[in-house]
Scaffold this motif. Structure first.
Motif: not given
Lengths: 169, 149
Positions: B112-129, B133-134
């Motif tokens: 989501l990108m509003t006029r005042s801020a951008a909202f982001v989600r992220a995921t991290a993996w190692d070899d075990d997809t 991990v986080a």
């Protein structure tokens, strides 16, 4: 009435400094970041020495948010570990001079960490102190404040929850 | 990434973005994939980044730096991208220790990108997809003035 003899100051300092050094020195990532600790009694202040590789925005320039996050998480973990084994060090149960990574008390594990960026980090040394708001047997909650030139003007703050290692009874 | 004419440009911008960030370079980060508002970045295992010497597990802080970079890149790659962006808030949940020796992959989506801020989600993996991990949730500032946030 017999009192415990007062320990000479240099013995007390030597023991505490050796314990802190062993704890901090055992973690490679702390060296990568260039983080050191100042100790006054049991109070710790983390110092992240400025280095070009900590930059996240070369235009401003500003410290990388990830470097700031890592610095604050490190300060929280060291603060918790320090509290965790302080009594054992003072009671002489842990021989600080003989600590190795294998004999070191286990480190707390981060469950979550939430960082609030208040202003951009300037390309110079940064300082941080952690306050433990809850120190349970299993869980701990820690708040970290980071600043640069002015103690009152924080450039970031963070709150994290940690899983404490089991106490060896 | 070949095909549509705008995609290589996006990838170039993203590659420039990461190469211009000394801290991300120091951590060995590499952009693997760029789509509008979605970026994948890897970070190799490195003994200098170990946080627990007993287990050899990388420090959570290194994972934080990866996720922060990836989230920022996702904002920059968004079709309504600002000129510059900075992290306002980032929350990271650590699910399990990353396996020593394995590269970490982070995927961030600016949903989501509003006029005042951008909202982001992220995921991290190692070899075990199958087991992340986080994960992270971030809010980023937007600015269309160069050198100002």
């Amino acid at each position: 009435m017999s009192r415990k003899p007062v320990e000479p100051l240099h013995i007390v300092k030597q023991r505490r400094d050796a314990a802190l050094k062993a704890l901090v020195g055992s973690i490679p990532y702390i060296e990568f970041l260039g983080v050191e600790f100042d100790r006054h009694g049991d109070e710790l202040t983390g110092i992240m020495r400025y280095s070009d590789h900590l930059i996240g925005n070369p235009v401003l320039p500003a410290l990388h948010g990830g470097a700031t996050a890592a610095f604050m998480e490190t300060v929280a973990v060291i603060e918790l570990s320090w509290r965790f084994f302080w009594e054992d060090i003072e009671a002489g149960k842990i021989d600080a001079s003989a600590l190795t990574p294998e004999t070191m008390p286990r480190l707390p594990k981060t469950i979550d960490f939430s960082i609030d960026y208040l202003r951009s980090g300037l390309p110079r040394d940064a300082y941080a102190r952690a306050r433990i708001n809850r120190f349970g047997r299993r869980y701990a909650s820690v708040h970290v404040e980071a600043w640069q030139d002015h103690r009152e003007k924080l450039f970031a703050q963070a709150t994290g929850h940690f899983l404490m290692p089991a106490r060896d009874e | 990434m070949a095909g549509e004419s705008d995609k290589p440009t996006l990838a170039q911008i993203a590659a420039q973005f990461i190469n211009a960030i000394p801290h991300s370079r120091a951590l060995g980060m590499e952009i693997k994939d760029v789509e509008p508002g979605l970026v994948r970045i890897t970070m190799p295992y490195d003994a200098r980044l170990v946080g627990d010497p007993r287990t050899g597990v990388m420090h959570g802080g290194a994972v934080s730096a990866l996720m922060d970079t990836c989230c920022g890149a996702a904002v920059i790659s968004h079709p309504k991208a600002p000129v510059t962006t900075a992290t306002l808030d980032l929350r990271i949940d650590y699910f399990r220790p990353a396996t020593p020796g394995q590269t970490i992959l982070c995927e961030a989506h600016c949903h989501l990108m509003t006029r005042s801020a951008a909202f982001v989600r992220a995921t991290a993996w190692d070899d075990d997809t199958d087991r992340p991990v986080a994960a992270a949730n971030g809010v980023f500032t937007l600015s269309n003035v160069k050198g100002k946030n």
